[in-house]
Design a protein around this motif. Structure first.
Motif, short mmCIF file in Angstrom:
data_model
loop_
_atom_site.label_atom_id
_atom_site.label_comp_id
_atom_site.label_asym_id
_atom_site.label_seq_id
_atom_site.Cartn_x
_atom_site.Cartn_y
_atom_site.Cartn_z
N LEU A 83 9.49 69.44 -21.60
CA LEU A 83 10.77 70.13 -21.71
C LEU A 83 11.86 69.47 -20.88
O LEU A 83 11.58 68.62 -20.02
CB LEU A 83 10.59 71.59 -21.29
CG LEU A 83 9.54 72.37 -22.10
CD1 LEU A 83 9.43 73.79 -21.60
CD2 LEU A 83 9.88 72.34 -23.59
N VAL A 84 13.08 69.89 -21.14
CA VAL A 84 14.26 69.38 -20.44
C VAL A 84 14.09 69.58 -18.94
O VAL A 84 13.79 70.69 -18.47
CB VAL A 84 15.53 70.09 -20.92
CG1 VAL A 84 16.74 69.65 -20.11
CG2 VAL A 84 15.74 69.85 -22.40
N GLY A 85 14.27 68.52 -18.16
CA GLY A 85 14.11 68.62 -16.71
C GLY A 85 15.41 68.94 -16.00
O GLY A 85 16.48 69.05 -16.61
N ASN A 86 15.27 69.13 -14.70
CA ASN A 86 16.41 69.39 -13.83
C ASN A 86 17.15 70.67 -14.27
O ASN A 86 16.52 71.66 -14.57
CB ASN A 86 17.33 68.18 -13.77
CG ASN A 86 16.60 66.96 -13.23
OD1 ASN A 86 15.84 67.07 -12.27
ND2 ASN A 86 16.82 65.82 -13.86
N ASP A 87 18.46 70.63 -14.29
CA ASP A 87 19.23 71.83 -14.60
C ASP A 87 19.28 72.04 -16.11
O ASP A 87 19.96 71.32 -16.83
CB ASP A 87 20.65 71.69 -14.04
CG ASP A 87 21.45 72.99 -14.11
OD1 ASP A 87 21.15 73.82 -14.99
OD2 ASP A 87 22.36 73.17 -13.29
N SER A 88 18.54 73.03 -16.59
CA SER A 88 18.48 73.29 -18.03
C SER A 88 18.99 74.68 -18.36
O SER A 88 18.68 75.22 -19.43
CB SER A 88 17.04 73.14 -18.53
OG SER A 88 16.18 74.03 -17.82
N ALA A 89 19.76 75.29 -17.47
CA ALA A 89 20.26 76.65 -17.72
C ALA A 89 21.02 76.71 -19.03
O ALA A 89 21.83 75.83 -19.35
CB ALA A 89 21.16 77.09 -16.57
N GLY A 90 20.75 77.75 -19.81
CA GLY A 90 21.43 77.95 -21.08
C GLY A 90 20.81 77.23 -22.26
O GLY A 90 21.19 77.50 -23.40
N ILE A 91 19.87 76.32 -21.99
CA ILE A 91 19.28 75.50 -23.05
C ILE A 91 17.99 76.15 -23.54
O ILE A 91 17.14 76.54 -22.75
CB ILE A 91 18.98 74.08 -22.54
CG1 ILE A 91 20.24 73.44 -21.94
CG2 ILE A 91 18.42 73.22 -23.68
CD1 ILE A 91 21.42 73.38 -22.87
N VAL A 92 17.83 76.23 -24.85
CA VAL A 92 16.59 76.72 -25.44
C VAL A 92 15.96 75.61 -26.27
O VAL A 92 16.61 75.00 -27.12
CB VAL A 92 16.82 77.95 -26.34
CG1 VAL A 92 15.56 78.31 -27.13
CG2 VAL A 92 17.26 79.14 -25.50
N THR A 93 14.71 75.34 -25.97
CA THR A 93 13.90 74.49 -26.84
C THR A 93 12.97 75.41 -27.61
O THR A 93 12.22 76.19 -27.01
CB THR A 93 13.08 73.48 -26.02
OG1 THR A 93 13.96 72.62 -25.29
CG2 THR A 93 12.21 72.62 -26.94
N ALA A 94 13.03 75.35 -28.92
CA ALA A 94 12.24 76.24 -29.76
C ALA A 94 11.20 75.43 -30.52
O ALA A 94 11.49 74.34 -31.03
CB ALA A 94 13.13 76.98 -30.75
N TYR A 95 9.99 75.96 -30.58
CA TYR A 95 8.89 75.38 -31.35
C TYR A 95 8.27 76.56 -32.09
O TYR A 95 7.76 77.48 -31.46
CB TYR A 95 7.90 74.68 -30.42
CG TYR A 95 6.56 74.36 -31.01
CD1 TYR A 95 6.43 73.66 -32.21
CD2 TYR A 95 5.39 74.74 -30.35
CE1 TYR A 95 5.19 73.37 -32.73
CE2 TYR A 95 4.15 74.44 -30.86
CZ TYR A 95 4.05 73.76 -32.05
OH TYR A 95 2.81 73.48 -32.56
N ALA A 206 20.30 83.18 -22.80
CA ALA A 206 18.98 82.61 -22.49
C ALA A 206 18.62 82.63 -21.00
O ALA A 206 17.44 82.75 -20.66
CB ALA A 206 18.89 81.18 -23.02
N THR A 207 19.57 82.46 -20.12
CA THR A 207 19.27 82.36 -18.70
C THR A 207 19.95 83.49 -17.95
O THR A 207 21.17 83.61 -17.95
CB THR A 207 19.74 81.00 -18.13
OG1 THR A 207 19.17 79.95 -18.92
CG2 THR A 207 19.30 80.84 -16.69
N ARG A 208 19.12 84.36 -17.36
CA ARG A 208 19.60 85.55 -16.66
C ARG A 208 20.55 86.36 -17.54
O ARG A 208 21.61 86.80 -17.11
CB ARG A 208 20.26 85.17 -15.34
CG ARG A 208 19.32 84.58 -14.30
CD ARG A 208 20.03 84.31 -13.00
NE ARG A 208 20.58 85.55 -12.44
CZ ARG A 208 21.71 85.64 -11.74
NH1 ARG A 208 22.43 84.54 -11.51
NH2 ARG A 208 22.12 86.78 -11.27
N GLY A 209 20.14 86.52 -18.80
CA GLY A 209 20.93 87.34 -19.71
C GLY A 209 22.30 86.79 -20.03
O GLY A 209 23.19 87.53 -20.44
N GLY A 210 22.49 85.48 -19.85
CA GLY A 210 23.76 84.85 -20.14
C GLY A 210 24.65 84.64 -18.93
O GLY A 210 25.75 84.11 -19.05
#
Length: 303
Positions: A83-95, A206-210
């Motif tokens: 998955l995306v490293g470091n600061d990924s707040a707000g990012i969703v990876t979907a599988y 996605a992160t802390r409810g937006g």
């Protein structure tokens, strides 16, 4: 459980071989183009020189995704992701698996969603089940490892008895069907599904409810994939008759008794996950569901 990675036993020991060889139209050794087609901006997908590792890029302009060329009904589906490293707040990876596009009103769907976070904070993994266009069956878990440091295996077992979400062969969630009578009417059982993945911006929730927004200065954001395998009932690409395996007659290992329930070691691992890693479980959310959905009662007798 943290140091224990119990494999399948008896017939299910074949999984290790499955993920290394060609199986029903999907191969861990096949290139991206053999199994998948890109959905979205093609210039946001890159592959390794040998075609075995695939990279999806998200920037402020757009995200991207891919889907299998083949549909499936029941089976074992597996992919390794980093998955995306470091600061990924707000990012969703979907599988995930879906019977049609995300916008299809009557779709069935089985989701892994990885919810990014601020640097140094853990990812949350969300699973969900849709049936005939209705979802709301979310569970959220923390993980016992850093999913950005290396590849880990995320798998779905889907048969007529249950759906099991696995992380590195550890069952983190069991979604039951006929653990007894009556069976679960909110269970995807009739619609073949494609396998998808995508990376996208979801900082409205996605992160802390937006509350945590995507920092585009840290982009582009990259998720990595390899070793897709599907041992399953492959659905015809034309409009012909359903394949014989769609009848769930028990001819394949994933629809025989060993795959209808967790083994003892898997039950121990699942119980450990339930005690230590569950962050949210819709079955316990009385604000959303004053009366728990019917399948929640099946858990008491399910594997």
């Amino acid at each position: 459980m943290g140091s224990r990675r119990r494999p399948w036993v008896s017939a299910l020991l074949a999984l290790a071989a499955i993920e290394l060889c060609c199986v029903h139209g999907a191969s861990a050794a096949a290139s991206f183009g053999d199994n998948f087609e890109i959905t979205g901006a093609e210039d946001h997908v890159k592959t390794s020189a040998d075609g075995q590792t695939w990279y999806l890029y998200l920037d402020q302009k757009t995200g991207v995704g891919f889907q299998t060329k083949q549909r499936y009904l029941f089976g074992w589906f597996s992919m390794k992701l980093k998955l995306v490293g470091n600061d990924s707040a707000g990012i969703v990876t979907a599988y995930y698996m879906c019977s049609d596009t995300d916008a299809a009103p009557q779709r069935d769907e089985l989701d892994f969603e990885f919810l990014g976070n601020r640097t140094g904070q853990p990812y949350i993994i969300q699973t969900n089940v849709y049936h005939s266009g209705v979802g709301g069956r979310e569970m959220r878990h923390s993980l016992w490892f850093d999913p950005t440091a290396d590849f880990h295996t995320y798998s779905i077992l889907w048969n007529a008895k249950h759906i099991v979400f696995f992380v590195d062969k550890v069952p983190i969630r069991v979604y039951p069907n006929d653990a007894g009578k009556p069976s679960n009417s909110f269970f995807p059982i009739a619609k073949p599904m494609y396998v998808f993945s995508s990376i996208w911006n979801a900082d409205d929730w996605a992160t802390r409810g937006g509350l945590e927004k995507t920092d585009w200065n840290k982009g582009p954001f990259v998720s990595s994939y390899r070793d897709f395998a599907a041992d399953s009932c492959a659905w015809p690409t034309d409009s012909g008759a359903p394949p014989a395996c769609a009848a769930a007659t028990g001819d394949s290992w994933w629809d025989q008794p060993p795959a209808w329930a967790l083994d003892e070691g898997q039950r121990e691992d699942s119980a450990w996950v339930g005690r230590n890693l569950v962050i949210y479980d819709y079955c316990g959310d009385r604000e959303r569901f004053p009366a728990p959905p019917e399948e929640c009662a099946l858990r008491t007798t399910a594997s």
